[in-house]
Design a protein around this motif. Structure first.
Motif, PDB file in Angstrom:
ATOM      1  N   UNK A 341       0.866  -1.176   0.000  1.00 47.22           N
ATOM      2  CA  UNK A 341       0.000   0.000   0.000  1.00 47.22           C
ATOM      3  C   UNK A 341       0.900   1.223   0.000  1.00 47.22           C
ATOM      4  N   UNK A 342       0.615   2.171  -0.907  1.00 48.77           N
ATOM      5  CA  UNK A 342       1.476   3.342  -1.061  1.00 48.77           C
ATOM      6  C   UNK A 342       0.641   4.604  -1.160  1.00 48.77           C
ATOM      7  N   UNK A 343       1.275   5.735  -0.890  1.00 45.38           N
ATOM      8  CA  UNK A 343       0.580   7.017  -1.000  1.00 45.38           C
ATOM      9  C   UNK A 343       0.842   7.704  -2.340  1.00 45.38           C
ATOM     10  N   UNK A 344       1.504   6.969  -3.253  1.00 44.88           N
ATOM     11  CA  UNK A 344       1.735   7.476  -4.606  1.00 44.88           C
ATOM     12  C   UNK A 344       1.602   6.324  -5.587  1.00 44.88           C
ATOM     13  N   UNK A 345       1.119   6.621  -6.775  1.00 43.18           N
ATOM     14  CA  UNK A 345       1.002   5.592  -7.800  1.00 43.18           C
ATOM     15  C   UNK A 345       2.371   4.988  -8.097  1.00 43.18           C
ATOM     16  N   UNK A 346       2.397   3.672  -8.197  1.00 43.45           N
ATOM     17  CA  UNK A 346       3.627   2.993  -8.559  1.00 43.45           C
ATOM     18  C   UNK A 346       4.619   2.808  -7.441  1.00 43.45           C
ATOM     19  N   UNK A 347       4.340   3.373  -6.250  1.00 43.14           N
ATOM     20  CA  UNK A 347       5.292   3.291  -5.132  1.00 43.14           C
ATOM     21  C   UNK A 347       6.711   3.612  -5.631  1.00 43.14           C
ATOM     22  N   UNK A 348       6.963   4.845  -6.089  1.00 46.11           N
ATOM     23  CA  UNK A 348       8.250   5.153  -6.730  1.00 46.11           C
ATOM     24  C   UNK A 348       9.440   5.181  -5.790  1.00 46.11           C
ATOM     25  N   UNK A 349       9.199   5.350  -4.494  1.00 42.07           N
ATOM     26  CA  UNK A 349      10.282   5.353  -3.505  1.00 42.07           C
ATOM     27  C   UNK A 349       9.869   4.481  -2.336  1.00 42.07           C
ATOM     28  N   UNK A 350      10.855   4.028  -1.565  1.00 39.61           N
ATOM     29  CA  UNK A 350      10.515   3.199  -0.405  1.00 39.61           C
ATOM     30  C   UNK A 350       9.723   4.003   0.619  1.00 39.61           C
ATOM     31  N   UNK A 351       9.935   5.314   0.662  1.00 39.51           N
ATOM     32  CA  UNK A 351       9.200   6.165   1.616  1.00 39.51           C
ATOM     33  C   UNK A 351       7.722   6.274   1.248  1.00 39.51           C
ATOM     34  N   UNK A 352       7.388   6.013  -0.014  1.00 35.89           N
ATOM     35  CA  UNK A 352       5.990   6.098  -0.421  1.00 35.89           C
ATOM     36  C   UNK A 352       5.185   4.865   0.012  1.00 35.89           C
ATOM     37  N   UNK A 353       5.868   3.806   0.411  1.00 28.42           N
ATOM     38  CA  UNK A 353       5.191   2.579   0.867  1.00 28.42           C
ATOM     39  C   UNK A 353       4.798   2.765   2.330  1.00 28.42           C
ATOM     40  N   UNK A 354       3.540   2.534   2.654  1.00 23.42           N
ATOM     41  CA  UNK A 354       3.094   2.724   4.039  1.00 23.42           C
ATOM     42  C   UNK A 354       2.671   1.413   4.706  1.00 23.42           C
ATOM     43  N   UNK A 355       2.560   0.334   3.936  1.00 23.98           N
ATOM     44  CA  UNK A 355       2.246  -0.978   4.520  1.00 23.98           C
ATOM     45  C   UNK A 355       2.686  -2.065   3.551  1.00 23.98           C
ATOM     46  N   UNK A 356       3.099  -3.208   4.119  1.00 20.96           N
ATOM     47  CA  UNK A 356       3.516  -4.334   3.305  1.00 20.96           C
ATOM     48  C   UNK A 356       5.028  -4.462   3.291  1.00 20.96           C
ATOM     49  N   UNK A 357       5.521  -5.245   2.346  1.00 26.39           N
ATOM     50  CA  UNK A 357       4.810  -5.889   1.244  1.00 26.39           C
ATOM     51  C   UNK A 357       4.240  -7.248   1.631  1.00 26.39           C
ATOM     52  N   UNK A 358       3.333  -7.734   0.789  1.00 27.83           N
ATOM     53  CA  UNK A 358       2.808  -9.092   0.901  1.00 27.83           C
ATOM     54  C   UNK A 358       3.236  -9.862  -0.330  1.00 27.83           C
ATOM     55  N   UNK A 359       3.733 -11.077  -0.131  1.00 31.23           N
ATOM     56  CA  UNK A 359       4.156 -11.938  -1.233  1.00 31.23           C
ATOM     57  C   UNK A 359       3.034 -12.937  -1.513  1.00 31.23           C
ATOM     58  N   UNK A 360       2.502 -12.914  -2.738  1.00 28.71           N
ATOM     59  CA  UNK A 360       1.347 -13.737  -3.108  1.00 28.71           C
ATOM     60  C   UNK A 360       1.794 -14.803  -4.101  1.00 28.71           C
ATOM     61  N   UNK A 361       1.749 -16.061  -3.675  1.00 28.72           N
ATOM     62  CA  UNK A 361       2.114 -17.164  -4.553  1.00 28.72           C
ATOM     63  C   UNK A 361       1.074 -17.347  -5.648  1.00 28.72           C
ATOM     64  N   UNK A 362       1.540 -17.547  -6.863  1.00 31.60           N
ATOM     65  CA  UNK A 362       0.645 -17.942  -7.937  1.00 31.60           C
ATOM     66  C   UNK A 362       0.856 -19.406  -8.325  1.00 31.60           C
ATOM     67  N   UNK A 363       1.964 -19.982  -7.884  1.00 27.40           N
ATOM     68  CA  UNK A 363       2.263 -21.392  -8.165  1.00 27.40           C
ATOM     69  C   UNK A 363       2.782 -22.051  -6.901  1.00 27.40           C
ATOM     70  N   UNK A 364       2.107 -23.011  -6.309  1.00 29.70           N
ATOM     71  CA  UNK A 364       0.707 -23.375  -6.594  1.00 29.70           C
ATOM     72  C   UNK A 364      -0.250 -22.404  -5.904  1.00 29.70           C
TER      73      UNK A 364
END
Length: 377
Positions: A341-364
């Motif tokens: 979750x970020x306060x700017x589109x694309x999370x361009x800097x680490x400071x723009x990230x306010x929560x996470x990250x979450x790693x989501x498996x697609x396989x399996x």
């Protein structure tokens, strides 16, 4: 600790043959100094030149995983330009090595066979453990003699049976792959970038084996693995496995410039984590919750392959109302998605990230939802 393997006995004999001690002024008076022998990069079995890191089949910790203390500088002077990156990596590697070591100690070959896995599973885990011991030594040697080399903490992993253990192994390995795509961007020296890429390739082999032999899944993750630019944020999530207060107090902060972001996951009622699925955002630690400014538009930013897609989220009524978002349909159901979750589109800097990250498996993909519900199979 008794040396139960002839190979380890040979290694110990070799280790005692030559030692380069740190100057007394750089080593604390209370320090026993066993680990200080490791300050010499030629001391002990050398990764790439010793079969210890491939074919040791004992249950005792292989070198250098059997020596847990930090290694103090042997020279005075400024740190190497990339020392902090290697310190981060060494601290993370202690955790990964210990995960495999604890699994080898906790289970037997028959435990995995009874759980429906191939009869080679236990030996493959031992081989991966040996590779991780080699990583420890490589990372120690890459930190310059003017910087401390972090020691081992104590770790607690949430597994009780073989299937749960292998599920966590899959999450850790695929998270390592996403983490390394960010980490390789940080070193200043080209050699260090190449060395980290070489480690990432080994981690990929570990994950491919698990997908093929354990989960019977397609091991191909599409044309590109996922790039997540903020390696320290993935590393920070592994602090959940460290027993509080157990790290050597001389260890540097882990990770360097730690942000302590609120942890992020999908709500436990989630049915699917594949592209196009609608999920609620859950912030796992009640003591560390995000703050949302009502005047700011926030985004769930999803990274997959070489792209990122930002989805606006409504945070105005949180925490009274859940925050909902749809995982972008554009993504293929391959590899891994990393969300924040970020306060700017694309999370361009680490400071723009306010929560996470979450790693989501697609396989399996079924494993991803099972883990979310606290199940492993």
């Amino acid at each position: 600790m008794a040396v139960k393997s002839p190979l380890l006995a040979w290694a110990v004999t070799l280790l005692c043959a030559h030692v380069r001690a740190a100057p007394a002024s750089l080593v604390p008076p209370h320090y026993s100094g066993e680990a200080q022998r490791l300050a010499d990069p030629t001391y002990g079995p050398i990764p790439g030149q010793s079969d210890l890191y491939n074919y040791y089949w004992g249950t005792d910790r292989p070198f250098p995983g059997n020596i847990s203390d930090p290694i103090f500088p042997t020279q005075k002077g400024p740190p190497g330009v990339d020392d902090w990156v290697w310190q981060n990596l060494l601290s993370a590697e202690w955790l990964i090595f210990e995960f495999y070591q604890q699994g080898i100690e906790a289970f037997t070959p028959q435990d995995f066979v009874k759980a429906g896995m191939p009869n080679t599973t236990y030996r493959r885990l031992m081989e991966i453990r040996n590779n991780e011991a080699g990583h420890l030594r490589i990372f120690q040697n890459q930190i310059s003699p003017t910087s401390i080399k972090p020691g081992r903490c104590q770790y607690r992993f949430p597994f009780t049976e073989p299937v749960g253990y292998m599920a966590l192994m899959t999450v850790l390995e695929i998270s390592s792959m996403a983490f390394l795509t960010g980490l390789v961007q940080l070193p200043k020296l080209d050699f260090n970038k190449g060395a980290m890429l070489a480690i990432a390739e080994v981690e990929t082999r570990h994950e491919v084996w698990a997908l093929l032999d354990i989960w019977k899944a397609d091991p191909f993750g599409g044309p590109s693995d996922t790039i997540f630019p903020f390696a320290g944020e993935i590393l920070d999530s592994t602090n959940a496995f460290i027993v509080p207060g157990s790290c050597p107090h001389e260890n540097p902060e882990f990770p360097h410039n730690r942000q302590r972001l609120p942890a992020l996951s999908a709500g436990k009622d989630t049915v699917s984590l594949t592209p196009g699925s609608r999920i609620s955002l859950h912030f796992d630690d009640p003591r560390n919750q995000p703050y949302f400014n009502k005047r700011i538009q926030y985004y769930a930013v999803f990274f997959h392959a070489t792209a990122s897609i930002s989805v606006p989220v409504n945070t105005r009524h949180w925490p009274r109302e859940e925050i909902w978002v749809t995982i972008p349909r554009n993504f293929e159901t391959k590899g891994v998605i990393v969300a924040c979750v970020a306060d700017r589109q694309g999370a361009p800097t680490k400071e723009s990230v306010i929560a996470g990250p979450a790693v989501i498996l697609e396989q399996p993909a079924t494993l991803a939802t099972a883990l979310l519900r606290g199940k492993s199979g």
